[in-house]
Design a protein around this motif. Structure first.
Motif, PDB file in Angstrom:
ATOM      1  N   LYS A   1      18.278  -6.669 -18.688  1.00  0.00           N
ATOM      2  CA  LYS A   1      18.461  -7.395 -19.939  1.00  0.00           C
ATOM      3  C   LYS A   1      17.457  -7.007 -21.012  1.00  0.00           C
ATOM      4  O   LYS A   1      17.665  -7.300 -22.194  1.00  0.00           O
ATOM      5  CB  LYS A   1      18.392  -8.902 -19.677  1.00  0.00           C
ATOM      6  N   ASN A   2      16.345  -6.334 -20.641  1.00  0.00           N
ATOM      7  CA  ASN A   2      15.363  -5.963 -21.661  1.00  0.00           C
ATOM      8  C   ASN A   2      15.936  -4.958 -22.665  1.00  0.00           C
ATOM      9  O   ASN A   2      15.401  -4.784 -23.756  1.00  0.00           O
ATOM     10  CB  ASN A   2      14.101  -5.391 -21.007  1.00  0.00           C
ATOM     11  N   HIS A   3      17.063  -4.313 -22.295  1.00  0.00           N
ATOM     12  CA  HIS A   3      17.709  -3.395 -23.235  1.00  0.00           C
ATOM     13  C   HIS A   3      18.285  -4.135 -24.441  1.00  0.00           C
ATOM     14  O   HIS A   3      18.554  -3.517 -25.478  1.00  0.00           O
ATOM     15  CB  HIS A   3      18.830  -2.613 -22.535  1.00  0.00           C
ATOM     16  N   LEU A   4      18.481  -5.439 -24.321  1.00  0.00           N
ATOM     17  CA  LEU A   4      18.964  -6.218 -25.461  1.00  0.00           C
ATOM     18  C   LEU A   4      17.983  -6.174 -26.624  1.00  0.00           C
ATOM     19  O   LEU A   4      18.367  -6.365 -27.777  1.00  0.00           O
ATOM     20  CB  LEU A   4      19.199  -7.671 -25.045  1.00  0.00           C
ATOM     21  N   LEU A   5      16.718  -5.922 -26.324  1.00  0.00           N
ATOM     22  CA  LEU A   5      15.704  -5.887 -27.373  1.00  0.00           C
ATOM     23  C   LEU A   5      15.828  -4.660 -28.270  1.00  0.00           C
ATOM     24  O   LEU A   5      15.142  -4.548 -29.288  1.00  0.00           O
ATOM     25  CB  LEU A   5      14.310  -5.940 -26.739  1.00  0.00           C
TER      26      LEU A   5
ATOM     27  N   ASN B   1      12.103   1.456 -23.627  1.00  0.00           N
ATOM     28  CA  ASN B   1      12.579   1.107 -24.967  1.00  0.00           C
ATOM     29  C   ASN B   1      11.700   1.709 -26.048  1.00  0.00           C
ATOM     30  O   ASN B   1      12.176   2.080 -27.124  1.00  0.00           O
ATOM     31  CB  ASN B   1      12.615  -0.416 -25.135  1.00  0.00           C
ATOM     32  N   GLU B   2      10.410   1.834 -25.764  1.00  0.00           N
ATOM     33  CA  GLU B   2       9.497   2.406 -26.750  1.00  0.00           C
ATOM     34  C   GLU B   2       9.818   3.875 -27.014  1.00  0.00           C
ATOM     35  O   GLU B   2       9.757   4.335 -28.161  1.00  0.00           O
ATOM     36  CB  GLU B   2       8.053   2.262 -26.254  1.00  0.00           C
ATOM     37  N   GLN B   3      10.190   4.606 -25.975  1.00  0.00           N
ATOM     38  CA  GLN B   3      10.575   6.006 -26.164  1.00  0.00           C
ATOM     39  C   GLN B   3      11.850   6.113 -26.991  1.00  0.00           C
ATOM     40  O   GLN B   3      11.999   7.027 -27.818  1.00  0.00           O
ATOM     41  CB  GLN B   3      10.775   6.673 -24.798  1.00  0.00           C
ATOM     42  N   ILE B   4      12.766   5.173 -26.784  1.00  0.00           N
ATOM     43  CA  ILE B   4      13.999   5.168 -27.578  1.00  0.00           C
ATOM     44  C   ILE B   4      13.685   4.860 -29.033  1.00  0.00           C
ATOM     45  O   ILE B   4      14.255   5.464 -29.953  1.00  0.00           O
ATOM     46  CB  ILE B   4      14.999   4.151 -26.991  1.00  0.00           C
ATOM     47  N   ARG B   5      12.748   3.942 -29.262  1.00  0.00           N
ATOM     48  CA  ARG B   5      12.349   3.624 -30.637  1.00  0.00           C
ATOM     49  C   ARG B   5      11.752   4.857 -31.324  1.00  0.00           C
ATOM     50  O   ARG B   5      12.017   5.116 -32.503  1.00  0.00           O
ATOM     51  CB  ARG B   5      11.332   2.483 -30.647  1.00  0.00           C
ATOM     52  N   GLU B   6      10.930   5.599 -30.602  1.00  0.00           N
ATOM     53  CA  GLU B   6      10.329   6.812 -31.177  1.00  0.00           C
ATOM     54  C   GLU B   6      11.407   7.830 -31.519  1.00  0.00           C
ATOM     55  O   GLU B   6      11.366   8.473 -32.578  1.00  0.00           O
ATOM     56  CB  GLU B   6       9.325   7.394 -30.189  1.00  0.00           C
TER      57      GLU B   6
ATOM     58  N   PHE C   1      24.450   3.264 -28.805  1.00  0.00           N
ATOM     59  CA  PHE C   1      23.619   2.065 -28.894  1.00  0.00           C
ATOM     60  C   PHE C   1      24.429   0.821 -28.537  1.00  0.00           C
ATOM     61  O   PHE C   1      23.974  -0.041 -27.778  1.00  0.00           O
ATOM     62  CB  PHE C   1      23.055   1.908 -30.316  1.00  0.00           C
ATOM     63  N   GLN C   2      25.643   0.730 -29.088  1.00  0.00           N
ATOM     64  CA  GLN C   2      26.476  -0.436 -28.827  1.00  0.00           C
ATOM     65  C   GLN C   2      26.831  -0.537 -27.350  1.00  0.00           C
ATOM     66  O   GLN C   2      26.875  -1.637 -26.781  1.00  0.00           O
ATOM     67  CB  GLN C   2      27.759  -0.365 -29.667  1.00  0.00           C
ATOM     68  N   LYS C   3      27.069   0.597 -26.722  1.00  0.00           N
ATOM     69  CA  LYS C   3      27.369   0.595 -25.283  1.00  0.00           C
ATOM     70  C   LYS C   3      26.189   0.054 -24.485  1.00  0.00           C
ATOM     71  O   LYS C   3      26.359  -0.744 -23.551  1.00  0.00           O
ATOM     72  CB  LYS C   3      27.715   2.012 -24.819  1.00  0.00           C
ATOM     73  N   THR C   4      24.982   0.481 -24.846  1.00  0.00           N
ATOM     74  CA  THR C   4      23.782  -0.003 -24.160  1.00  0.00           C
ATOM     75  C   THR C   4      23.630  -1.513 -24.324  1.00  0.00           C
ATOM     76  O   THR C   4      23.365  -2.233 -23.349  1.00  0.00           O
ATOM     77  CB  THR C   4      22.535   0.713 -24.699  1.00  0.00           C
ATOM     78  N   LEU C   5      23.812  -2.000 -25.556  1.00  0.00           N
ATOM     79  CA  LEU C   5      23.674  -3.436 -25.805  1.00  0.00           C
ATOM     80  C   LEU C   5      24.746  -4.234 -25.068  1.00  0.00           C
ATOM     81  O   LEU C   5      24.473  -5.301 -24.509  1.00  0.00           O
ATOM     82  CB  LEU C   5      23.747  -3.709 -27.301  1.00  0.00           C
ATOM     83  N   ASP C   6      25.976  -3.711 -25.045  1.00  0.00           N
ATOM     84  CA  ASP C   6      27.057  -4.405 -24.346  1.00  0.00           C
ATOM     85  C   ASP C   6      26.793  -4.459 -22.844  1.00  0.00           C
ATOM     86  O   ASP C   6      27.023  -5.482 -22.196  1.00  0.00           O
ATOM     87  CB  ASP C   6      28.395  -3.715 -24.612  1.00  0.00           C
ATOM     88  N   MET C   7      26.314  -3.353 -22.281  1.00  0.00           N
ATOM     89  CA  MET C   7      26.035  -3.320 -20.844  1.00  0.00           C
ATOM     90  C   MET C   7      24.903  -4.275 -20.487  1.00  0.00           C
ATOM     91  O   MET C   7      24.929  -4.927 -19.437  1.00  0.00           O
ATOM     92  CB  MET C   7      25.691  -1.889 -20.410  1.00  0.00           C
ATOM     93  N   ALA C   8      23.908  -4.380 -21.370  1.00  0.00           N
ATOM     94  CA  ALA C   8      22.800  -5.309 -21.123  1.00  0.00           C
ATOM     95  C   ALA C   8      23.289  -6.750 -21.212  1.00  0.00           C
ATOM     96  O   ALA C   8      22.901  -7.603 -20.409  1.00  0.00           O
ATOM     97  CB  ALA C   8      21.674  -5.066 -22.126  1.00  0.00           C
ATOM     98  N   TYR C   9      24.157  -7.029 -22.167  1.00  0.00           N
ATOM     99  CA  TYR C   9      24.719  -8.374 -22.307  1.00  0.00           C
ATOM    100  C   TYR C   9      25.538  -8.753 -21.074  1.00  0.00           C
ATOM    101  O   TYR C   9      25.483  -9.885 -20.586  1.00  0.00           O
ATOM    102  CB  TYR C   9      25.586  -8.434 -23.557  1.00  0.00           C
TER     103      TYR C   9
ATOM    104  N   GLY D   1      17.845   5.669 -20.421  1.00  0.00           N
ATOM    105  CA  GLY D   1      17.316   4.314 -20.505  1.00  0.00           C
ATOM    106  C   GLY D   1      18.142   3.339 -19.698  1.00  0.00           C
ATOM    107  O   GLY D   1      17.605   2.414 -19.072  1.00  0.00           O
ATOM    108  N   ARG D   2      19.451   3.526 -19.692  1.00  0.00           N
ATOM    109  CA  ARG D   2      20.314   2.648 -18.892  1.00  0.00           C
ATOM    110  C   ARG D   2      20.022   2.792 -17.401  1.00  0.00           C
ATOM    111  O   ARG D   2      20.222   1.854 -16.627  1.00  0.00           O
ATOM    112  CB  ARG D   2      21.787   2.971 -19.159  1.00  0.00           C
ATOM    113  N   GLU D   3      19.561   3.952 -17.016  1.00  0.00           N
ATOM    114  CA  GLU D   3      19.256   4.191 -15.603  1.00  0.00           C
ATOM    115  C   GLU D   3      17.810   3.852 -15.256  1.00  0.00           C
ATOM    116  O   GLU D   3      17.388   4.008 -14.114  1.00  0.00           O
ATOM    117  CB  GLU D   3      19.541   5.656 -15.269  1.00  0.00           C
ATOM    118  N   GLY D   4      17.042   3.417 -16.270  1.00  0.00           N
ATOM    119  CA  GLY D   4      15.671   2.999 -16.035  1.00  0.00           C
ATOM    120  C   GLY D   4      14.646   4.109 -16.079  1.00  0.00           C
ATOM    121  O   GLY D   4      13.480   3.897 -15.731  1.00  0.00           O
ATOM    122  N   ASP D   5      15.049   5.303 -16.524  1.00  0.00           N
ATOM    123  CA  ASP D   5      14.133   6.442 -16.549  1.00  0.00           C
ATOM    124  C   ASP D   5      13.398   6.587 -17.875  1.00  0.00           C
ATOM    125  O   ASP D   5      12.473   7.400 -17.987  1.00  0.00           O
ATOM    126  CB  ASP D   5      14.908   7.745 -16.257  1.00  0.00           C
ATOM    127  N   VAL D   6      13.817   5.831 -18.899  1.00  0.00           N
ATOM    128  CA  VAL D   6      13.221   5.928 -20.230  1.00  0.00           C
ATOM    129  C   VAL D   6      12.968   4.506 -20.728  1.00  0.00           C
ATOM    130  O   VAL D   6      13.799   3.615 -20.565  1.00  0.00           O
ATOM    131  CB  VAL D   6      14.162   6.673 -21.207  1.00  0.00           C
TER     132      VAL D   6
END
Length: 547
Positions: A101-105, A33-38, A87-95, A26-31
């Motif tokens: 920035k959509n990863h903040l969601l 947010n909806e797939q992560i939620r699933e 998860f925290q790493k993803t949110l921190d990188m998005a911040y 997801g951080r690389e844009g290949d996945v």
């Protein structure tokens, strides 16, 4: 039952690996947010089975199954920690802007997992451990089944030591840990402690607001430490916590004017020089009138302490902001620092209520004049974009922010570019400076701070060759920051950058020596002409020339 446990933990291991892969992709844009939620939903389902099996073990109570149950719960807990870290790493990188920035969601997914997995799992683990320990008092021969749990015991002991013997920064960290991730273990310790550690209540009372914050705002928890301290605590500070608990009981939070007046009158009866901890706690009260009274009557130092914990309620931030904007006691310098102190927290809105409070916060912020300065204008735009996305996520249908934003853009276009003036940080307490550094604000200025506990928080934000070069060109940068940054050779892949590092007199010689092999004899001779080289490094360079 043990077979069910093993099957579930094996499934969790596989789902954890899948989740880590999803987050990385997801951080690389290949996945999406909806797939992560699933993926998170599948993981949640697997953990529900583990929680159910653990609860059955508590009801069953047979000694033969406890050791295996505890081990499987700990394995599951370990996998859970890996997922939360990712998860925290993803949110921190998005911040930080390192990824879109959509990863903040994903913060709502993060919070859902914490609430439905993290809290119940920690509670179950603590109850299993407590029941097993009680069993061993009557059947010590079963101890060999318990395995080695020294890591958890050592973590608790270290936190208690920091709580009672550390400085203000250590105390804040210790209380955050003891009342947050370790709250169930800590509660069990308070219930059964021996006569040692008699200073616990006094140390907790130093930052009583953190205890309250994690009890009432962090998560929905079956264990409230205020209840345990009021019941099992010692010394007058335990009675003070009992008073705070009474302020937060159902009868005092019904929103009536009489209830608020009752709390205010009770606080006024307390000696003036002893009110500060009570006021800090009441700044977290669910009643707006109580919060407003506390915020208007707290001193500056107490005011700052409330913004430093991780989970400051948005309701509290709104009340504090109303005071900051409406009082002459807080100038623009204070307002800028306050905004940066709450900025990271506003990028974690995991409920509809938080979004509504955040809208009110943003509306007030838009009225402040310094947001016409370029840096603050950009920050405000990022915040508005995030809150707007959250409005859609929680079905808040209102064009209010759009109208305010349109007006703001018009004003900015009229004034043009305005360079931002950095605020004066001289009178800002260390606990706030550390939070600012941790969130990436003033990383250059705070990298020079003499307190390593503050300066080291800037290290993660010195993450590009350009920033690293700026740091090493400053000859008053904290030496420990130079040590950490200098060890990353990727930042120093050019001769000018290496030269800047080696000619900084505060660069530790052991770091500089790693780069000597990159210099030719002529370049070393040129280095020796620099007056700022560390004396020990100068000796090593001369020895190299004389070989």
């Amino acid at each position: 039952m043990n077979e069910s446990f093993s099957t579930n933990t094996a499934k969790i291991r596989a789902l954890k690996t899948s989740m880590l892969s999803l987050l990385e992709s997801g951080r690389e844009g290949d996945v999406s947010n909806e797939q992560i939620r699933e993926g998170a939903d599948f993981l949640l389902e697997a953990y529900q089975h583990v929680l159910n099996e653990g609860s059955k073990q508590l009801v069953d109570g047979s000694a033969s199954g406890f050791a295996q149950a505890i081990q499987d719960i700990e394995v599951s807990f370990s996998h859970w920690g890996s997922v939360m870290t990712a998860f925290q790493k993803t949110l921190d990188m998005a911040y930080e802007g390192a990824i879109p920035k959509n990863h903040l969601l994903l913060d709502s997914v993060f919070t859902k997992l914490q609430r439905q997995v993290g809290e119940p799992l920690a509670s179950l683990h603590s109850r299993l451990r407590a029941t097993w320990t009680e069993h061993l008092t009557n059947a010590p021969w079963d101890a060999y089944l318990a395995g080695d749990y020294q890591t958890e015991a050592e973590e608790l002991t270290d936190s208690l030591h920091s709580l009672m013997h550390g400085d203000h920064l250590d105390v804040e960290d210790a209380i955050e840990g003891l009342t947050g991730p370790m709250r169930y273990t800590f509660a069990n310790f308070l219930e059964n402690r021996e006569n040692t550690y008699d200073m616990i209540e006094e140390s907790l009372w130093m930052r009583a607001e953190i205890v309250v914050m994690n009890d009432y705002w962090r998560m929905v928890s079956p264990v409230r430490l205020l209840d345990v301290i009021a019941r099992k605590g010692r010394t007058e500070c335990a009675n003070s916590f009992a008073t705070v608990k009474n302020f937060f009981t159902t009868g005092n939070t019904n929103g009536t004017l009489a209830a608020a007046e009752g709390i205010v009158n009770d606080v006024k009866k307390i000696r003036h020089d002893m009110r500060d901890p009570y006021l800090r706690c009441l700044m977290l009260h669910p009643d707006h009138e109580v919060r407003r009274y506390a915020t208007n009557n707290i001193d500056i130092e107490g005011f700052w302490k409330v913004v430093t914990p991780h989970v400051v309620p948005c309701a509290t931030i709104l009340s504090m902001l109303e005071t900051v904007v409406g009082s002459r006691n807080y100038d623009e310098n204070f307002q800028k620092v306050f905004f940066n102190s709450i900025y990271r927290r506003l990028f974690c809105l995991a409920s509809r209520a938080e979004v509504l409070y955040a809208r009110g916060i943003v509306r007030i912020l838009m009225r402040l004049g310094f947001f016409m300065e370029d840096t603050y204008f950009e920050k405000l735009l990022r915040l508005v974009d995030y809150v707007s996305a959250k409005e859609k996520q929680f079905n808040v249908v209102d064009n209010m922010l759009d109208e305010y934003l349109a007006q703001l853009r018009t004003e900015k276009q009229a004034v043009g570019n305005i360079k931002s003036d950095a605020p004066n940080l001289v009178n800002i307490p260390p606990v706030v400076l550390r939070k600012l550094a941790r969130d990436g604000h003033y990383w250059y200025d705070l990298s020079m701070h003499p307190m390593f506990k503050i300066a080291r928080e800037t290290i993660t934000h010195i993450n590009t060759p350009e920033r690293a070069l700026r740091i090493v060109n400053c000859h008053v940068t904290n030496q420990d920051v130079l040590r950490a940054v200098g060890r990353n050779r990727a930042f120093f892949n050019t001769l000018p950058a290496k030269t800047a590092l080696l000619t900084n007199p505060r660069t530790p010689p052991m770091v500089s020596l790693n780069y000597i092999v990159d210099f030719s004899r002529t370049e070393i001779e040129r280095l020796l002409r620099k007056s700022t080289i560390h004396p020990e490094l100068r000796v090593q360079l001369r020895n190299r020339l004389n070989r």
